[in-house]
Design a protein around this motif. Structure first.
Motif, PDB file in Angstrom:
ATOM      1  N   LEU A 182      68.220 -23.632 -56.018  1.00  0.00           N
ATOM      2  CA  LEU A 182      67.918 -24.434 -54.828  1.00  0.00           C
ATOM      3  C   LEU A 182      66.696 -23.868 -54.098  1.00  0.00           C
ATOM      4  O   LEU A 182      65.844 -24.613 -53.608  1.00  0.00           O
ATOM      5  CB  LEU A 182      69.119 -24.466 -53.885  1.00  0.00           C
ATOM      6  CG  LEU A 182      70.351 -25.225 -54.381  1.00  0.00           C
ATOM      7  CD1 LEU A 182      71.443 -25.207 -53.331  1.00  0.00           C
ATOM      8  CD2 LEU A 182      70.005 -26.660 -54.744  1.00  0.00           C
ATOM      9  N   ALA A 183      66.614 -22.534 -54.064  1.00  0.00           N
ATOM     10  CA  ALA A 183      65.496 -21.906 -53.373  1.00  0.00           C
ATOM     11  C   ALA A 183      64.184 -22.217 -54.084  1.00  0.00           C
ATOM     12  O   ALA A 183      63.173 -22.545 -53.455  1.00  0.00           O
ATOM     13  CB  ALA A 183      65.721 -20.403 -53.286  1.00  0.00           C
ATOM     14  N   VAL A 184      64.194 -22.135 -55.415  1.00  0.00           N
ATOM     15  CA  VAL A 184      62.984 -22.393 -56.186  1.00  0.00           C
ATOM     16  C   VAL A 184      62.544 -23.839 -56.022  1.00  0.00           C
ATOM     17  O   VAL A 184      61.360 -24.139 -55.882  1.00  0.00           O
ATOM     18  CB  VAL A 184      63.226 -22.073 -57.680  1.00  0.00           C
ATOM     19  CG1 VAL A 184      62.075 -22.582 -58.528  1.00  0.00           C
ATOM     20  CG2 VAL A 184      63.394 -20.587 -57.874  1.00  0.00           C
ATOM     21  N   LEU A 185      63.525 -24.747 -56.013  1.00  0.00           N
ATOM     22  CA  LEU A 185      63.197 -26.168 -55.886  1.00  0.00           C
ATOM     23  C   LEU A 185      62.930 -26.568 -54.435  1.00  0.00           C
ATOM     24  O   LEU A 185      62.684 -27.729 -54.143  1.00  0.00           O
ATOM     25  CB  LEU A 185      64.344 -27.020 -56.443  1.00  0.00           C
ATOM     26  CG  LEU A 185      64.596 -26.879 -57.940  1.00  0.00           C
ATOM     27  CD1 LEU A 185      65.871 -27.598 -58.330  1.00  0.00           C
ATOM     28  CD2 LEU A 185      63.433 -27.438 -58.731  1.00  0.00           C
ATOM     29  N   ARG A 186      63.028 -25.617 -53.530  1.00  0.00           N
ATOM     30  CA  ARG A 186      62.834 -25.860 -52.088  1.00  0.00           C
ATOM     31  C   ARG A 186      63.755 -26.972 -51.577  1.00  0.00           C
ATOM     32  O   ARG A 186      63.348 -27.868 -50.862  1.00  0.00           O
ATOM     33  CB  ARG A 186      61.379 -26.254 -51.811  1.00  0.00           C
ATOM     34  CG  ARG A 186      60.393 -25.210 -52.254  1.00  0.00           C
ATOM     35  CD  ARG A 186      59.439 -24.860 -51.125  1.00  0.00           C
ATOM     36  NE  ARG A 186      58.692 -23.659 -51.470  1.00  0.00           N
ATOM     37  CZ  ARG A 186      57.593 -23.662 -52.216  1.00  0.00           C
ATOM     38  NH1 ARG A 186      57.125 -24.817 -52.669  1.00  0.00           N
ATOM     39  NH2 ARG A 186      56.979 -22.554 -52.477  1.00  0.00           N
ATOM     40  N   ILE A 187      64.988 -26.916 -51.991  1.00  0.00           N
ATOM     41  CA  ILE A 187      65.965 -27.885 -51.490  1.00  0.00           C
ATOM     42  C   ILE A 187      66.753 -27.207 -50.378  1.00  0.00           C
ATOM     43  O   ILE A 187      67.272 -26.111 -50.577  1.00  0.00           O
ATOM     44  CB  ILE A 187      66.929 -28.311 -52.618  1.00  0.00           C
ATOM     45  CG1 ILE A 187      66.161 -29.022 -53.715  1.00  0.00           C
ATOM     46  CG2 ILE A 187      68.021 -29.212 -52.069  1.00  0.00           C
ATOM     47  CD1 ILE A 187      66.986 -29.334 -54.940  1.00  0.00           C
ATOM     48  N   ASP A 188      66.787 -27.810 -49.196  1.00  0.00           N
ATOM     49  CA  ASP A 188      67.596 -27.165 -48.160  1.00  0.00           C
ATOM     50  C   ASP A 188      68.692 -28.089 -47.624  1.00  0.00           C
ATOM     51  O   ASP A 188      69.279 -27.841 -46.595  1.00  0.00           O
ATOM     52  CB  ASP A 188      66.732 -26.625 -47.014  1.00  0.00           C
ATOM     53  CG  ASP A 188      65.717 -27.647 -46.562  1.00  0.00           C
ATOM     54  OD1 ASP A 188      65.900 -28.822 -46.949  1.00  0.00           O
ATOM     55  OD2 ASP A 188      64.760 -27.277 -45.862  1.00  0.00           O
TER      56      ASP A 188
END
Lengths: 458, 302
Positions: free
Chosen positions: B263-269
């Motif tokens: 999630l962090a790599v894909l910048r999903i928050d």
């Protein structure tokens, strides 16, 4: 502390946990390093020493709670000192009571005093006692009536407590001490009725959705027409050939040889120490032994016949295959399958006079017979396969025998030919047996069967 | 004593990047104090092997690892004689041997003289130490990890018993080797089969379960310091709901960490339907499991 720990160890042993002396010594040492005011630490220390597998942990938690909470708080830690005398008096009266001299009564009085070991032992004996019964008169009430007898003793004891407490001169309703004693007896009563099964997280439940064959692969075994059965046999033959080929490849890979230096040197002595003859280390792959128990009543049998058909045509993949058919008694069918071709064998079994086809299925009896007559077939290399719906007509399921088998074998795999939605309904004991199996699979059609056999050999 | 108290264990393990529950810390403390091996059970990915790594870091010891598998034997686990080297040496010193027996009057005498030199060939020089012997004969104390002991054959388990209770091994040619320092032994098991009573008796038992939500949140924040608290909490709620499903392989703490990283790599928050179906493969390792999660997406997300 020492005394308390020994008592708890005794409780654990009668509660079917294996606690050795060395473990008690370890626990004692460990408790010196632990702060008692922190109960979590205290419990963790005991748990690490007394319950040495996940399966035992549920049982340990139960016994721990019983011993350190229920047994200690209500009576031993009396807020007002005066009542302890009353308690002692009541217990003394109970011990002297002529009517209460059976071992069960004494165990129950111990239980009242805060020592549940003897009572747990009684319960354990009750669950594990052998039943000898005539085959003509079927009854599974042995265990139940045993429990009933204990319940009656509990009631008798309750009456005696009432008498003893009013007799001791306290208020006629029986003081708070008597009330607490009665409460504790209720707890004993509850213990008799509650089930206690090991934690079986590791049970492998396989629900395969793989489609090896369309249509015929998805049809339930019980619904096959004679023509389809023939077609099925063709498919199985082909499949077996394919699986054997794959197996052969694995053996080829497994028999890749390594230089055995020791042997080579020993043989080089003949040639003045020059290793002319190279010797290899050979480690043959270990083949599994199979023991199959097949329910041959009604729809279940249709699944079992195909499975046996497959296992026997792949006999060279295993070091031995033994099979038994059962309804209410086990019959060895190994020889029939070895001598005859699959179809003939099935026919022979179904017309065999040794199997009582009219009888009601009784898994408990079957397991008991298996343990008595065939347990020597089971060792650490044996995979035990049970094909059945676990419907035992409300007879005693004797799951402790299955636990016994589990200890001795490599794996227990249960194949259930019933649709999964019906597994836990009516007289099905699959829930009980599940706790002792390594693997539980539905096996209703060819696809599921193929999956199973592939898993087994490859 | 290696650790001062249970709190000390927790603190030092945390510094090494491992958040331990109180139960884990207690068992580790007792094992270290009493020189007992720990037998760790638990679902795959719950941090059994990681515990051994963290222990080696926080105790400042080398970790020696023995991976078990079917067919593992003494020669791979304990020691082996280096025959090739022995052979080479015999060839090289052949002449020397001739010198040695040149003055001998009888054959018996010659044999006697050679026998005197026998020790030279069965000495440490030709001994190839495998993990277990390495752990015992190391000059500094070590952490010995015997991974997935349930995959090894039952015979191998029997052969471990001497090591685990006496911390010594017998080598027929050399005699008994006692441990210079008693290693901290961690055995892990995935419950593929039941361990023998004899082995269990020699170990302390520890079961690592799926962590409590609060502990899991702490672990994630330790591994990914940048993560938002709101997101982490939501993730853990979702993961716990997925664990309730009847899956082939339930997601464990390692899957949660992988997911957080993804999630962090894909910048999903924000965890939405799309985010879930994009990253589902990190959480579920089987297609049928992924399908099942997708089917009950509504229940999981709310």
């Amino acid at each position: 502390m020492m005394h308390l720990l020994l008592k708890f160890a005794a409780v654990c042993r009668s509660g079917n946990l294996r606690v050795s002396t060395s473990e008690v010594i370890d626990a004692m040492t460990h408790l010196q390093w632990i702060d008692f005011s922190d109960e979590a630490g205290f419990k963790a220390a005991l748990k690490a020493n007394f319950a040495k597998s996940r399966r035992d942990q549920g049982n340990f938690d139960r016994l721990y709670h019983l011993f350190f909470h229920e047994m200690q708080t209500s009576i031993a830690c009396d807020p007002k000192g005066g009542q302890n005398d009353e308690l002692r008096q009541i217990i003394a009266t109970l011990r002297e009571n002529e009517d209460l001299h059976e071992p069960v009564d004494q165990a129950l009085i111990d239980f009242l005093q805060g020592d549940p070991a003897a009572f747990l032992q009684e319960m354990y004996n009750l669950e594990n006692r052998e039943e000898y019964r005539s085959p003509a008169l079927k009854s599974n009430l042995g265990q139940l009536s045993g429990r009933l007898a204990v319940m009656l003793r509990i009631n008798a004891l309750k009456g005696a407590i009432g008498q003893a407490s009013t007799g001791s001169g306290a208020d006629p309703a029986g003081g708070p001490t008597a009330e607490r004693l009665l409460g504790r007896l209720d707890r004993a009563y509850k213990m008799l009725t509650e089930d206690n099964r090991p934690n079986n997280d590791a049970l492998k439940k396989v629900r395969s959705n793989e489609t090896h064959f369309k249509d015929i692969g998805e049809r339930s075994f019980a619904a096959l027409s004679p023509a389809e059965i023939l077609q099925m046999q063709e498919i199985i033959k082909k499949l077996v050939r394919k699986l054997r080929d794959r197996m052969g490849r694995r053996y080829a890979a497994g028999s890749r040889r390594y230089l055995d230096v020791k042997k080579t040197l020993r043989h080089s002595g003949r040639f003045q120490g020059i290793p002319i003859e190279i010797k290899y280390r050979q480690r043959p792959l270990k083949k599994a032994k199979i023991v199959a128990l097949c329910d041959v009543s009604g729809s279940v049998w249709s699944a079992a016949r195909f499975m046996l058909n497959m296992l026997y045509s792949m006999q060279d993949c295993f070091s031995a295959v033994h099979s038994f058919a059962f309804i209410s008694a086990t019959t060895d069918i190994t020889e029939i399958f070895e001598k005859h071709e699959a179809d003939r064998a099935v026919e022979k079994i179904l017309s065999s006079r040794k199997i009582e086809f009219g009888a009601l299925t009784d898994y408990g009896e079957v397991f008991q017979q298996f343990r008595r007559n065939h347990m020597h077939l089971v060792n650490k290399r044996t995979t035990v396969i049970i094909v059945g719906d676990g419907r035992s007509n409300y007879h005693n399921p004797r799951e402790e025998i299955l636990a016994d088998i589990r200890e001795k074998c490599r794996r227990i795999i249960w194949l259930n030919p019933e649709p999964e939605d019906f597994w836990h309904t009516g007289d099905s004991e699959i829930n009980t047996y599940k706790a002792y199996c390594h693997e539980l699979r539905p096996c209703r059609n060819l696809n599921q069967l193929v999956d199973f056999v592939e898993d087994l050999v490859l | 004593m290696e650790f001062e108290s249970i709190e000390d264990v927790m603190k030092r393990l945390e510094k090494a990047g491992y958040i331990a529950s109180r139960e884990i810390a207690t068992v580790v403390f007792l094992a270290a104090a009493g020189n007992k091996p720990i037998l760790v059970e638990g679902p795959a990915g719950s941090g059994k092997t990681e515990l051994a790594r963290a222990l080696s870091t926080c105790m400042n010891r080398h970790k020696i690892r023995l991976q078990c598998y079917e067919g593992l034997d003494e020669a791979k686990a304990l020691y082996e004689w280096e025959y090739a080297k022995q052979l080479l040496y015999t060839q090289m010193i052949k002449e020397k041997i001739n010198d040695l027996i040149s003055g001998a009057d009888t054959i018996a005498d010659a044999v006697e003289r050679i026998a005197d030199q026998e020790d030279a060939f069965f000495s440490e020089r030709f001994l190839l130490a495998r993990p277990l012997l390495q752990a015992i004969s190391a000059d500094d104390p070590t952490v010995l990890l015997i991974d997935e002991i349930d995959k090894a054959d039952p015979e191998f388990e029997a052969f471990l018993l001497e090591l685990l209770s006496e911390f010594q091994v017998s080598i027929p040619e050399l005699g008994i080797r006692k441990a210079k320092h008693i290693p901290m032994v961690v055995l892990t098991s995935n419950n593929y089969r039941d361990m023998s009573d004899a082995l269990k008796r020699r170990c302390l038992h520890l079961y690592i379960d799926y962590p409590e939500p609060a502990l899991e949140a702490k672990i994630i924040r330790l591994k990914l310091p940048g993560i938002e608290k709101r997101l982490a909490d939501k993730m853990i709620a979702v993961i716990n709901r997925i664990r309730e499903l009847d899956l082939k392989k339930r997601p464990c703490i390692s899957e949660t960490i992988d997911w957080a990283q993804a999630l962090a790599v894909l910048r999903i928050d924000e965890i939405t339907r799309e985010a879930m179906s994009d990253t589902i493969n990190v959480i579920c390792k089987y297609r049928s499991d992924a399908d099942m999660v997708k089917a009950s997406m509504d229940r999981i997300l709310n």
